[in-house]
Every structure is written in structure tokens, then in C-alpha cells.
Design an enzyme around this catalytic site. Structure first.
Site, PDB file in Angstrom:
ATOM      1  N   ASP A 420      13.312  40.995  15.078  1.00 50.06           N
ATOM      2  CA  ASP A 420      13.127  39.569  15.168  1.00 50.06           C
ATOM      3  C   ASP A 420      14.214  38.964  16.157  1.00 50.06           C
ATOM      4  O   ASP A 420      15.124  39.714  16.449  1.00 50.06           O
ATOM      5  CB  ASP A 420      13.367  38.872  13.972  1.00 50.06           C
ATOM      6  CG  ASP A 420      12.322  37.772  13.791  1.00 50.06           C
ATOM      7  OD1 ASP A 420      11.894  37.096  14.714  1.00 50.06           O
ATOM      8  OD2 ASP A 420      11.897  37.351  12.613  1.00 50.06           O
ATOM      9  N   ASP A 484       3.947  32.933  13.753  1.00 49.54           N
ATOM     10  CA  ASP A 484       4.033  32.701  12.264  1.00 49.54           C
ATOM     11  C   ASP A 484       3.151  31.952  11.586  1.00 49.54           C
ATOM     12  O   ASP A 484       3.174  31.765  10.319  1.00 49.54           O
ATOM     13  CB  ASP A 484       5.578  31.857  12.327  1.00 49.54           C
ATOM     14  CG  ASP A 484       6.560  32.664  12.369  1.00 49.54           C
ATOM     15  OD1 ASP A 484       6.586  34.105  12.281  1.00 49.54           O
ATOM     16  OD2 ASP A 484       7.821  32.107  12.385  1.00 49.54           O
TER      17      ASP A 484
HETATM   18  C1  GLA Z   1      11.191  34.495  11.536  1.00 51.35           C
HETATM   19  C2  GLA Z   1       9.793  35.553  11.726  1.00 51.35           C
HETATM   20  C3  GLA Z   1       9.138  35.484  10.299  1.00 51.35           C
HETATM   21  C4  GLA Z   1      10.337  36.081   9.387  1.00 51.35           C
HETATM   22  C5  GLA Z   1      11.466  35.093   9.514  1.00 51.35           C
HETATM   23  C6  GLA Z   1      12.781  36.008   8.619  1.00 51.35           C
HETATM   24  O1  GLA Z   1      10.577  33.620  11.715  1.00 51.35           O
HETATM   25  O2  GLA Z   1       9.030  34.900  12.541  1.00 51.35           O
HETATM   26  O3  GLA Z   1       8.110  36.325  10.185  1.00 51.35           O
HETATM   27  O4  GLA Z   1      10.550  37.441   9.503  1.00 51.35           O
HETATM   28  O5  GLA Z   1      11.911  35.198  10.698  1.00 51.35           O
HETATM   29  O6  GLA Z   1      13.642  34.963   8.681  1.00 51.35           O
END
Ligand code: GLA
Length: 682
Positions: A420, A484
Site C-alpha cells: 500500500d 477502495d
Molecule cells: C488503504 C487501502 C485499504 C486498506 C487500508 C488499510 O486505504 O486502500 O484497502 O488496506 O489502507 O489501512
């Protein structure tokens, strides 16, 4: 087709080779009140040759000299039939330019600039120009935001069009990609050129319609002042530009990009079904709950269980812990073994979330190494999600991270990392100089190093969803977390935009809970499942809250996905233009056009009482197809008083009828997906 007259080559024609190319046929006349010599749109366009658009090289020595080079060709090499290397130099400016062109499913343009002088040379831009024919009058770029990525924006190719990204990552708000084409090009008609920059940092995309009528596009890294200073003998390699061509509309250009990506992706073929724990439990990590979740996941057919954020250091919420990459004693007193072993014993792979490029000020790592951040001394750093960016341009930072993740990968059977990157880079300096360029190269190097040490490892690229989706990261990762947003209605359009650039097997698509966490809207399971079906399928929902019927439906969706996966993850993606703005049509057709899956998606209520026929594409017009409506997902909410006749009897329909006239959908409620499976009925 390239032409040159001793200078920088020019793209004469893009697309399949012409039988013969006669440059005299298109040699430009000289107009009144212009320079005496026609000005080409060279692959690296030169102010020094009279080019008045954006020059391909921008830079200078510290005294301001060498700011407008003019290159002469010194050699052309053909290392293989698909590659040509042009070596050029400018002895006055003391610069060398190497342009490498390689053709597979797309054209790849690589440019490198070397400082052959004895003083430093500051590079501000190295931007290959892709000349577009004058009949190319429409442009498409991409916009968006968090939870609404990959939104195409169409405009006419007039004046100067500029897209600039300064977020330090690929960004949700724009993409390093563009399509240009003949007037009114559609999914299946018109000549279309697509261009993508294989880069995960800052970039500039410029499309210029020049006063002489020429058109060109430039895709290049956006460098901050002084970011790249070449010492004598040093070079700067611009990120690759990939150019696709199609005379069958936008879908054809997408198919060329997909074919290219498939050739270069680290892994190929059908992908395992994932369960991701993020929206299921967020930071609430409890072994018993997660083991039960894994049990249900295995039961419904999940093949890879991914433990998301919250397992390490002091990471009990998003205010602390990033950088402390050891398993938290507080939540995992016996380490990760109990969950990894449990997941493995159920026959699933185990995956883990990481965010290597980040550090929270509230972390042991930051307390030990505040100097490792990509910030500027003397200023209070700007935080994003309470975190700072680590400077991966520094070898000691990369070594630390390699050590931490290598140890984890050695200790546990981890098949997959979700990598990420959750904030923009702001005022990021290394020793006072802009540092994003070096950071991005450092990210690439760290990923490459981890993959070399762990060849079986797969990696997902995530940046708060689809904030890092580009061919640079995709050359070294296996999946992109598309967004997301798990709201299926939003997802239909997000995924449609994504599919213009990247193949479906890298498009992370999850079945979320009934009420989408990022929009608050409620959607039927059938609609959610039929939307996620077309990507790299996953579940992001606490299945412990799902009742037996819902679990059965999820299992049916996974079964269907597995049955169709060879087609979905290997076939040609076809998007079809549909007259109703409240509906979309898309599908996947196998290589031999004998098997296909299409979806008619009713997004909202139509203006007309009857839905317009869904026309398909990519089929063989001469063949006859049997059409089956798939009811496995219960995704088509029929609302009419009578169905179209073809739905009640077995019909065999010719490819050309399906493509030219289409199939009449029944009347459907909004948020319905009608799935058609087509097979050669020979
Ligand atoms: C980001 C990602 C999510 C999740 C969060 C975890 O927002 O896009 O899918 O993994 O971080 O903190």
C-alpha cells in the site's frame, strides 16, 4: 514507420507497416511567413530546429548554456527485428541521446540522455513526442478521485491540453495515459492511438495542436527544478512510453495494451480468489474471529486469505506504528503462525498487508531515524493520514525495509503482499533536493530485490485504492487494488475505465457487504457479485455476518468465476457503446471467438420503456452462437410483463446479427446485470 534526415527520427506513420512508404507524398510545403525549412515533429522535438511547441529536451548547464540542443544521428542499430536504436549527439551542448524503439503488441519508446561534457547538466524534461496524424481530432484523458478512479474525460484535440501530476504517486485524480483518435471514435469504430507512461511518480502529459496543424502528444516524468542533475558521464533514462494503435476503436487499442501487459506481467493466467480482511474487521484483529472467517472463506471457495492493516508494531489504529514491521505482541502474542497455519491448513494461501514506504511519527522507527523521511529540513512536514513518507531513494532505508520484509517472508509462508501507499509526497527532499524521482526508483528497486529473493511471491499494488495503477508498477506487481470503493454501481464505471488500460486479471474486484462502506448505499448480492465477477475476484465482507443463503450465493459466484476464469483472465475484453446512458455492455471473448461472456448492465432507470438491444462485439460474424442467460448469481431483476422470445426458447444466432443488431434485453430493474454466455454452436 520512421523517417529521419540525419537528425532526430520522426514517426512517419503509426500502425501496421504500409506496403510502401513514400515520404515525398507527405513532404511539407513551406508557407509564407514561416521558417525556410519545414519543422518536423521529431521523436524528441527541438527548439533548435524551429519547433515552437514543447521541446522534448528541457535543461541547461549551471551557467545557462546547452539549453537548446540540436542532435545529429551517429548510428542506427538493429539488435533484433523488433528493435531499432538511434544514437544521436550534440557536440556543442555535449549531450548524447539514445532512442530505442521496440515493437510487440505496442510500440515502446525509450529515451536516455547522457552528459558528455565536463560540467553538470540539469535535466528538466525528457519527453518523447508521438506525432499524431492530423485527422486525429479527439482526445481522452482520465480524471477521478479517491473512490472514483479511472473516469475518462473526452475533449477535442485543440490548442494545448495539459495533465500534470504532482502527488508523487500515480494518483487518483489523473492517469499517465491518453487516447487520441479520429473524430467521434467509439469503442468499436475509428482510428485510435493510446499512449501510456510506465511511471509511478510525477508526470506531465501534453497534447498539442500546433499552428502548422501538426499534432503530437508527450508523456514524460515531471521533474522538479534541480531534481535530476547529471554529473559528467551520467545519464537520465526517461520512463518508457507505450503506444497502442487500433483501427477498430477504443476497445482495439485497449486490447493491444492488454496483450502487451500480459507479455510483461510477472505472473500470468487465472488468479486465485481472495478474501481481504480490511472492511471485514478493520483494525480489530482477533485470532478466533479471523480463524472463523478463514473457515467460512475456505468453505465458500476462497483461495487466498489476506490479512490487512493492523498486525504489526503499535498499529492499533491509523495513528501509529507504520515502520515497525514486527508482529505485534499485543494482538498476535504467538506471532502470525496461528493464523498462517490455520489458513494454510484450510488449503488457502496467506497474504499480508504492508505499507513499506511510510512511517508514523508515533513509531519506534521514526524515533530512531527521523532523518529517513522524504521531507525538507527547516519546515514542519505536512502529514497525510498521520504519516510521513520514508525516502526510498536512500540505500540504507531500502536495506532496512528489505531486511524487515525478507525476515517476515522467511519466517512465514506468505504468498502475497498487498503493498500500500497511502499518502501524497509533499515537499519531499533528499539532502535539500527534490527527491520523488529517486524515491520511485527506490520503490522499484526494493520490489525487484524482494521478488528476486522470493521468486514465488506475488504483490498487489495499492495506494488508497487505485492511486498507483500504471505500467511501471505493473511490470513488477501482479494485481492492482482498483478502488477502495466496493459499491457495485460506482464500480461498474471505475472498472470500465480501468479496463481501457489494464487487463482484467490484475483488476482487484471484491464483493463487499450489502451496505457499501464508502458510499452508504445498499445493493443486492447478485449485482455486487456480477460486478466483481469480471476482475480478479475477491471478497471483502465479514462473512461471519452473512446468513446461510448469502454464503451460498457467494459460493455460487466464486464457482461461476472459477469456471469462467480461463476466459475472464485470458480473453479479449470488449466494451460496447450502448445508446442508453443508463446501461452499459461489456464482455470477454476467447482467442478463437468461440466462447464469450457478456454483461448487459442496467445502471439506472432508462428513459425509454424498452431497453435498447445489447450489441456484442469481437465475435466471428460468420459463426453461429448459442446464447445462455446465466442465472447463477440472481443478478438480473426482471420487471417486465413478458420476456423477449429468445429467452424462453433455445436459439442459435449468427455472430453478425449479435454484433450488428444485438439481443433484446428484458425489462430490468436498475442495478441489474444480465449475463450471457455465448458458445460456438457449430
Ligand atoms: C488503504 C487501502 C485499504 C486498506 C487500508 C488499510 O486505504 O486502500 O484497502 O488496506 O489502507 O489501512
Amino acid at each position: 514507420m520512421l523517417v529521419h534526415d540525419g537528425g532526430v527520427p520522426e514517426i512517419g506513420s503509426l500502425g501496421p507497416a504500409l506496403h510502401e512508404y513514400e515520404p515525398a507524398a507527405v513532404s511539407p510545403p513551406v508557407a509564407n511567413a514561416t521558417l525556410d525549412t519545414p519543422v518536423p515533429v521529431a521523436l524528441v522535438a527541438e527548439e533548435a530546429s524551429g519547433f515552437t511547441g514543447r521541446p522534448g529536451v528541457a535543461g541547461a548547464r549551471l551557467d545557462g548554456s546547452a539549453w537548446s540542443p540540436r542532435f545529429g544521428l551517429t548510428a542506427v542499430e538493429r539488435p533484433d527485428a523488433a528493435t531499432a536504436v538511434f544514437r544521436l549527439d550534440d557536440r556543442v551542448a555535449e549531450l548524447e541521446l539514445t532512442l530505442t524503439l521496440h515493437v510487440d503488441d505496442v510500440l515502446r519508446v525509450t529515451a536516455e540522455l547522457r552528459n558528455t561534457g565536463s560540467s553538470p547538466y540539469v535535466v528538466h524534461r525528457l519527453a518523447p513526442s508521438i506525432a499524431m496524424p492530423t485527422h486525429c481530432t479527439d482526445v481522452m484523458t482520465f480524471g477521478g478521485r479517491w473512490c472514483r478512479e479511472f473516469q475518462p474525460r473526452r475533449t477535442s484535440f485543440e490548442g494545448s491540453i495539459l495533465v500534470e501530476n504532482r502527488t508523487g504517486r500515480t494518483s487518483h485524480a489523473q492517469l499517465p495515459a491518453l487516447f487520441a483518435g479520429s473524430s467521434g471514435f467509439s469503442e468499436r469504430s475509428g482510428e485510435v492511438w493510446g499512449a501510456q507512461l510506465a511511471w509511478s511518480g510525477n508526470y506531465t502529459i501534453a497534447a498539442e495542436h500546433l499552428p502548422d496543424g501538426h499534432r503530437h502528444v508527450q508523456l514524460a516524468e515531471l521533474l522538479a527544478p534541480g531534481e535530476v542533475e547529471l554529473a559528467p558521464g551520467d545519464s537520465y533514462a526517461a520512463p518508457d512510453v507505450l503506444v497502442a494503435w487500433s483501427d477498430r476503436g477504443l476497445s482495439g487499442a485497449s486490447q493491444a495494451f492488454h496483450a502487451h501487459a500480459r507479455r510483461h506481467l510477472p505472473s500470468s493466467g487465472p488468479r486465485p480468489v481472495i478474501l481481504n480482511t480490511w472492511e471485514a474487521v478493520y483494525f480489530d484483529h482477533r485470532l478466533d474471529t479471523l480463524q472463523q472467517l478463514a473457515d467460512v472463506a475456505a468453505d465458500v471457495g476462497v483461495e487466498r486469505f489476506v490479512l490487512d492493516d493492523g498486525w504489526f508494531g503499535g498499529r492499533r489504529d491509523d495513528t501509529a506504528g507504520l515502520g515497525d514491521w514486527w508482529v505485534s505482541d499485543a494482538v498476535w502474542p504467538s506471532g502470525l503462525a496461528p493464523i498462517v497455519d490455520h489458513v494454510r491448513s484450510l488449503g488457502m494461501e496467506f497474504g499480508l498487508w504492508v505499507e513499506p514506504e511510510m512511517v508514523n511519527p508515533d513509531s519506534d522507527l521514526y524515533r530512531a531515524h527521523p532523518e529517513w523521511t522524504l521531507t525538507t529540513t527547516g519546515y514542519e512536514p505536512v502529514l497525510g493520514r498521520q504519516q510521513l513518507v520514508l525516502d526510498l531513494g536512500r540505500p540504507e532505508v531500502r536495506d532496512f525495509l528489505f531486511g524487515a520484509f525478507d525476515a517476515l517472508l522467511r519466517e512465514y509462508e506468505i504468498a502475497y503482499l498487498k503493498w500500500d501507499m497511502n499518502r501524497d509526497i509533499v515537499q519531499g527532499s533528499r539532502h535539500g533536493r527534490a527527491g520523488t524521482h529517486g524515491h520511485v526508483l527506490g520503490v522499484y528497486e526494493l520490489i525487484d530485490r524482494l521478488r528476486a529473493a522470493h521468486p514465488q511471491l506475488e504483490i498487489e499494488s495499492c495506494a488508497s485504492g487505485g492511486g498507483r495503477a500504471d505500467l511501471g508498477i505493473l511490470g513488477r506487481t501482479d494485481r492492482i487494488w482498483t478502488s477502495d470503493c466496493n459499491d457495485a454501481l460506482e464500480r461498474q464505471l471505475i472498472q470500465r475505465g480501468f479496463s481501457m488500460l489494464f487487463p482484467p486479471e490484475v483488476m482487484g474486484a471484491h464483493i463487499g457487504p450489502e451496505r457499501a462502506h464508502t458510499t452508504g448505499r445498499r445493493q443486492d448480492l447478485g449485482f455486487r457479485a456480477a460486478t466483481a465477477l469480471f476482475g480478479h475476484l475477491g471478497v471483502e465482507w465479514n462473512l461471519l455476518d452473512a446468513d446461510a443463503d448469502q454464503r451460498k450465493q457467494v459460493a455460487a459466484a466464486i464457482d461461476l468465476h472459477k469456471r469462467l476464469r480461463p476466459l475472464l483472465h485470458g480473453g479479449r475484453v470488449v466494451r460496447v457503446s450502448h445508446p442508453d446512458p443508463a446501461a452499459i455492455v461489456h464482455g470477454v471473448v476467447d482467442d478463437t471467438a468461440s466462447h464469450a461472456l457478456f454483461a448487459y448492465v442496467q445502471l439506472g432507470p432508462s428513459a425509454a420503456t424498452l431497453p435498447a438491444p445489447a450489441r456484442f462485439d469481437g465475435l466471428d460474424p460468420a459463426r453461429r452462437y448459442s446464447v445462455a442467460v446465466l442465472g447463477d448469481l440472481d443478478s438480473a431483476k426482471e420487471f417486465g410483463r413478458r420476456r423477449p422470445q429468445w429467452m424462453s426458447e433455445e436459439v442459435v444466432i449468427s455472430g453478425d446479427q449479435l454484433m450488428r443488431r444485438g439481443l433484446q434485453p428484458p425489462v430490468l430493474h436498475p442495478e441489474s446485470v444480465l449475463l450471457f454466455e455465448l458458445r460456438d454452436a457449430a
